[in-house]
Design a protein around this motif. Structure first.
Motif, PDB file in Angstrom:
ATOM      1  N   LYS A   1       6.722  16.222  -7.313  1.00 11.34           N
ATOM      2  CA  LYS A   1       6.050  15.519  -6.218  1.00 11.34           C
ATOM      3  C   LYS A   1       4.885  16.334  -5.654  1.00 11.34           C
ATOM      4  O   LYS A   1       3.818  15.792  -5.357  1.00 11.34           O
TER       5      LYS A   1
ATOM      6  N   HIS B   1       0.390   2.829  -5.242  1.00 11.28           N
ATOM      7  CA  HIS B   1       1.585   3.650  -5.059  1.00 11.28           C
ATOM      8  C   HIS B   1       2.719   2.968  -5.799  1.00 11.28           C
ATOM      9  O   HIS B   1       2.837   1.742  -5.772  1.00 11.28           O
ATOM     10  N   LYS B   2       3.531   3.768  -6.477  1.00  8.31           N
ATOM     11  CA  LYS B   2       4.649   3.176  -7.197  1.00  8.31           C
ATOM     12  C   LYS B   2       5.927   3.946  -6.925  1.00  8.31           C
ATOM     13  O   LYS B   2       5.908   5.151  -6.676  1.00  8.31           O
ATOM     14  N   THR B   3       7.019   3.210  -6.939  1.00  9.81           N
ATOM     15  CA  THR B   3       8.349   3.792  -6.893  1.00  9.81           C
ATOM     16  C   THR B   3       9.078   3.272  -8.120  1.00  9.81           C
ATOM     17  O   THR B   3       8.516   2.520  -8.912  1.00  9.81           O
ATOM     18  N   SER B   4      10.313   3.635  -8.278  1.00  6.97           N
ATOM     19  CA  SER B   4      11.045   3.160  -9.448  1.00  6.97           C
ATOM     20  C   SER B   4      11.324   1.657  -9.383  1.00  6.97           C
ATOM     21  O   SER B   4      11.474   1.005 -10.411  1.00  6.97           O
ATOM     22  N   LYS B   5      11.342   1.099  -8.179  1.00  8.58           N
ATOM     23  CA  LYS B   5      11.649  -0.326  -8.025  1.00  8.58           C
ATOM     24  C   LYS B   5      10.441  -1.190  -7.723  1.00  8.58           C
ATOM     25  O   LYS B   5      10.445  -2.385  -8.030  1.00  8.58           O
ATOM     26  N   HIS B   6       9.394  -0.660  -7.110  1.00  2.00           N
ATOM     27  CA  HIS B   6       8.266  -1.469  -6.659  1.00  2.00           C
ATOM     28  C   HIS B   6       6.935  -0.792  -6.954  1.00  2.00           C
ATOM     29  O   HIS B   6       6.879   0.403  -7.218  1.00  2.00           O
TER      30      HIS B   6
END
Length: 117
Positions: A4, A29-34
């Motif tokens: 990170k 921006h990305k996360t594992s779900k969105h």
């Protein structure tokens, strides 16, 4: 330095270059779900257009919100909103993420929808 912190260092370097250019930016921006995307003015104070997989219309159109198919829908949606607001040229801010997979799919979809960067 962990993963990170490395990403944040890359993002800071990229944003300082964009600030020097003085153009509107398409921030991702990305996360594992969105995945989230927004068009921000050159001074960084106003969000002109935004789209994400948490919105009901995009969420209901896909089976999973953490894949390339959903990133394409987010890219098209944010490009349509930005063009409706009168912005056609932006600088792509990938927020330190590598340019492949969902980030690349979102960028390609935004280009196909009419944004220039």
């Amino acid at each position: 330095m962990n993963k990170k912190a490395s990403r944040m260092k890359r993002a800071l370097k990229l944003r300082s270059n964009i600030k020097r250019l003085g153009t509107n930016r398409l921030s991702v921006h990305k996360t594992s779900k969105h995945i989230y995307a927004q068009v921000i003015t050159e001074n960084g104070t106003v969000t002109v257009a935004s789209a994400s997989t948490t919105q009901a219309d995009i969420k209901s159109a896909v089976k999973s919100t953490g894949n390339i198919e959903s990133a394409v829908l987010v890219g098209k949606a944010v490009a349509d909103k930005a063009i409706a607001a009168g912005i056609t040229e932006v600088t792509f801010d990938r927020s330190g993420f590598k340019y492949h997979g969902r980030v690349k799919a979102l960028a390609d979809a935004a280009r196909e929808a009419g944004l220039k960067f």
